[in-house]
Design an enzyme around this catalytic site. Structure first.
Site, PDB file in Angstrom:
ATOM      1  N   GLY A  10      37.496  20.283  88.463  1.00 11.56           N
ATOM      2  CA  GLY A  10      37.330  18.915  87.972  1.00 11.56           C
ATOM      3  C   GLY A  10      38.538  18.301  87.329  1.00 11.56           C
ATOM      4  O   GLY A  10      38.500  17.126  86.945  1.00 11.56           O
ATOM      5  N   ARG A  36      42.282   9.390 112.411  1.00 12.33           N
ATOM      6  CA  ARG A  36      41.662   9.968 111.242  1.00 12.33           C
ATOM      7  C   ARG A  36      40.748   8.920 110.598  1.00 12.33           C
ATOM      8  O   ARG A  36      40.773   7.747 110.957  1.00 12.33           O
ATOM      9  CB  ARG A  36      42.722  10.406 110.210  1.00 12.33           C
ATOM     10  N   TYR A  95      42.639  27.274 106.350  1.00 13.86           N
ATOM     11  CA  TYR A  95      41.878  26.428 105.431  1.00 13.86           C
ATOM     12  C   TYR A  95      40.531  26.057 106.037  1.00 13.86           C
ATOM     13  O   TYR A  95      39.479  26.142 105.369  1.00 13.86           O
ATOM     14  CB  TYR A  95      42.682  25.169 105.098  1.00 13.86           C
TER      15      TYR A  95
END
Length: 337
Positions: free
Chosen positions: A8, A244, A176
């Site tokens: 966070g 994208r 990833y």
């Protein structure tokens, strides 16, 4: 609702924390403040627990009294170098497993997981002869020759890109992506065993205020903007036509908080603007916003990059009541400013 927010203190996490507060939620942040993400003076704010999600003691302390978890903590980036694979597996997969085990013991049954559109690989393509298909792998010989469009796996012809729904085949093509999909699988298993709920948010290309500019976590928008601020033209790979879905970080934060309402089983949600744009268009928008030089189309490529991946985000709109609100041109000007 009291929410544990992992990661966070980062780019997306900072905006999610603000959205939680605006929604009347209490948040506790668990963040390792890893040096490759947080340069300079470390952040400090009420509710911050400095600790690694892989450390059960830190997780247990941060989970105390929580009603739900938003799990953002992760090592991000393409993971092109295979030497990075152990860190992706340890940080993302092992860390998620530790968190889930702690949640099971603490009786916390609601999870919002930050996943990624990279789990789709090349997503979907449309062949004039064979309809919607999963694109074939791009051969390096084709990339060297400037043939960038992925082929139909049946006939080999170039494909037209198509919007990707959540039930499209999953095809992670780098470390990833593989780690993000593994996070989803671990979370799904946890939910089945414990009777819990998971909302897996497949973020698309996030940009906006606070986007890191000088770390390995910087996205392509940050790389282009850094070049422009130095008086250089942004260097755009391939022919600039990679599609994208660029989505503003405040819209992502709003979707993430809205997903706390999901409390029934496992559900994936695309989180995108719904309007595909090319990387070249984004570079041009940033150049216009700062009055810098026009983008340079280099023809260069990176193995592991996908050509097109754009979302069908209608499920999030219909089921979570979420709508992206930030206009692309306005968002680019804000980022450039």
């Amino acid at each position: 609702m009291k929410v544990l927010l992992t990661g966070g203190a980062g780019f997306v996490g900072t905006h999610v924390r603000a959205a939680l507060a605006a929604g009347g939620h209490e948040s506790v942040v668990l963040d390792s403040l890893r040096a490759d993400v947080h340069r300079g003076a470390p952040p400090a704010f009420d509710g911050l627990v400095v600790g690694d999600v892989r450390d059960r003691t830190s997780v247990d302390a941060a989970l105390a009294g929580a009603d739900a978890v938003i799990h953002l903590a992760a090592k991000v980036g393409l993971g092109v170098d295979i030497a990075d694979a152990p860190d992706y597996a340890d940080s993302n997969v092992h860390g998620t497993a530790v968190l889930l085990a702690a949640m099971a013991d603490a009786g916390v049954r609601r999870l919002v997981l930050a996943s990624s559109m990279v789990v789709y690989g090349e997503g979907l393509g449309r062949c004039r002869e064979h309809g919607d298909v999963r694109p074939g792998a791009r051969a390096e010989a084709d990339l060297r020759a400037g043939r960038f469009e992925p082929p139909c796996p049946i006939c080999g012809r170039p494909l037209e890109p198509a919007l990707v729904p959540e039930d499209a085949p999953l095809d992670p093509r780098n470390a990833y992506a593989a780690a993000k999909l593994a996070q989803e699988h671990f979370a799904s298993s946890w939910a089945r065993v414990t009777g819990s709920s998971v909302a897996a948010l497949r973020y698309h290309n996030v940009y906006g205020p606070g986007l890191p500019m000088d770390t390995p976590y910087a996205g392509v928008a940050a790389i282009f903007l850094s070049a422009l601020r130095g008086g250089a033209a942004p260097q755009v790979n391939e022919d600039g036509g990679m599609r994208r879905d660029f989505v503003h970080v405040r819209d992502v934060a709003a979707a993430t908080v809205a997903a706390l309402a999901h409390d029934d089983g496992v559900r994936a949600y695309n989180v995108g603007s719904g309007i595909p744009r090319t990387v070249g268009e984004m570079a041009a928008a940033l150049a216009d916003a700062v009055g810098g030089p026009a983008p340079s189309i280099t023809g260069a490529y990176r193995l592991g990059d996908v050509r097109h991946v754009t979302a069908d985000s209608s499920r999030a709109r219909q089921e979570l009541g979420w709508r992206p609100a930030v206009d692309f041109a306005d968002g680019m000007r804000e980022l450039a400013g």
